[in-house]
Design an enzyme around this catalytic site. Structure first.
Site, PDB file in Angstrom:
ATOM      1  CG  ASP A 124      -1.812   0.995   1.269  1.00 21.86           C
ATOM      2  OD1 ASP A 124      -2.825   1.084   0.874  1.00 21.86           O
ATOM      3  OD2 ASP A 124      -1.609   2.248   1.970  1.00 21.86           O
ATOM      4  N   GLY A 125       0.506   2.199  -0.818  1.00 22.72           N
ATOM      5  CA  GLY A 125       1.233   3.525  -1.105  1.00 22.72           C
ATOM      6  C   GLY A 125       1.425   4.086   0.344  1.00 22.72           C
ATOM      7  CG  ASP A 142      -0.794   8.232 -11.929  1.00 25.49           C
ATOM      8  OD1 ASP A 142      -2.070   8.178 -11.881  1.00 25.49           O
ATOM      9  OD2 ASP A 142      -0.495   7.421 -13.180  1.00 25.49           O
TER      10      ASP A 142
END
Length: 261
Positions: A124-125, A142
């Site tokens: 997960d970013g 993005d």
């Protein structure tokens, strides 16, 4: 099978939905179950950015032209990665992608680069940014699913983490896209709050995307310096930095009137 104006050469499904690769001549595009292109790559020249919004995200280089440490939140087909690896071969690049099947598709169909300065993380970013130890000169966000922005990479908590993850001269470039204008404005307001007002908006012409550029140090956003380097960068990187600068000025009049006075 014909779909989205091209030929589907791959179709898969994971817990987050459909993953499709569509080929049109020498280009391949990644779709997540809708006509929206998540990435497009010219297989013969993968370093060229094919989509207007990805090119606009690189307007961040006007303010940080020599990023040594780069992070990408969201891999997609890897078009941003190809561009950066081609033009900044000595930079360290960390990429975070939460869907393993997207990474597999990028490797199989989009010529994903592989070298010792590139690190690709599955996860997960938001978790990655919260736990990262590096300070990034360029942070590109993005991260999307089939119908809009990933909730985990949108909101005050995430943007605060991004602020902390940047180097003193670092710049975040984030692709904001939603069918709801109110959500876009909420995201922009949250970014401005977390970055003490140091945020520029760049609408992508003819598209529903807005690119937000945010930075920690107010001197990073010096438009006089950006204007001086735009012509040289336009030749070196083959992107319309002069147009980016013009549009940034047009859509951030109150800030630009001070910087250009």
């Amino acid at each position: 099978m014909r779909r989205y104006g091209g030929t589907v050469i791959f179709q898969g499904m994971d817990d987050d939905g459909l993953i499709e690769v569509v080929e049109e001549g020498v280009t391949r595009s990644l779709h997540f179950g809708s006509s929206a292109k998540q990435s497009t790559l010219d297989i013969s020249r993968p370093e060229q950015l094919q989509l207007a919004y990805t090119a606009a995200m690189m307007s961040a280089l006007l303010f940080q032209p020599a990023p040594a440490n780069i992070a990408l939140i969201g891999l997609g087909g890897g078009s941003l990665l190809h561009f950066l690896r081609h033009h900044y071969p000595d930079s360290e690049i960390d990429v975070v992608e939460k869907r393993s099947d997207v990474i597999a598709a990028a490797k199989r169909f989009f010529q994903l680069p592989d070298d010792d300065k590139l690190n690709i993380y599955l996860g997960d970013g938001s978790d990655f940014i919260r736990n990262c130890r590096a300070s990034y000169d360029l942070l590109l966000v993005d991260a999307y699913h089939d119908d809009g922005m990933d909730d985990a990479t949108d909101g005050t908590h995430f943007f605060q983490q991004c602020h902390q993850a940047l180097s003193e001269q670092g710049v975040m470039s984030i692709n904001l896209w939603s069918s709801h204008a109110s959500r876009l404005e909420q995201s922009l307001l949250a970014i401005r709050e977390c970055f003490n007002g140091h945020c520029l908006r760049l609408p992508v012409k003819g598209r529903g995307n807005i690119i937000a550029l945010a930075y920690r140090n107010p001197q990073t956003g010096n438009l006089r310096t950006a204007r001086q380097r735009a012509a040289v960068m336009e030749q070196q990187l083959e992107l319309p930095f002069g147009i980016f600068l013009r549009d940034l000025r047009r859509h951030n009049l109150s800030l630009f009137s001070r910087l250009f006075s």
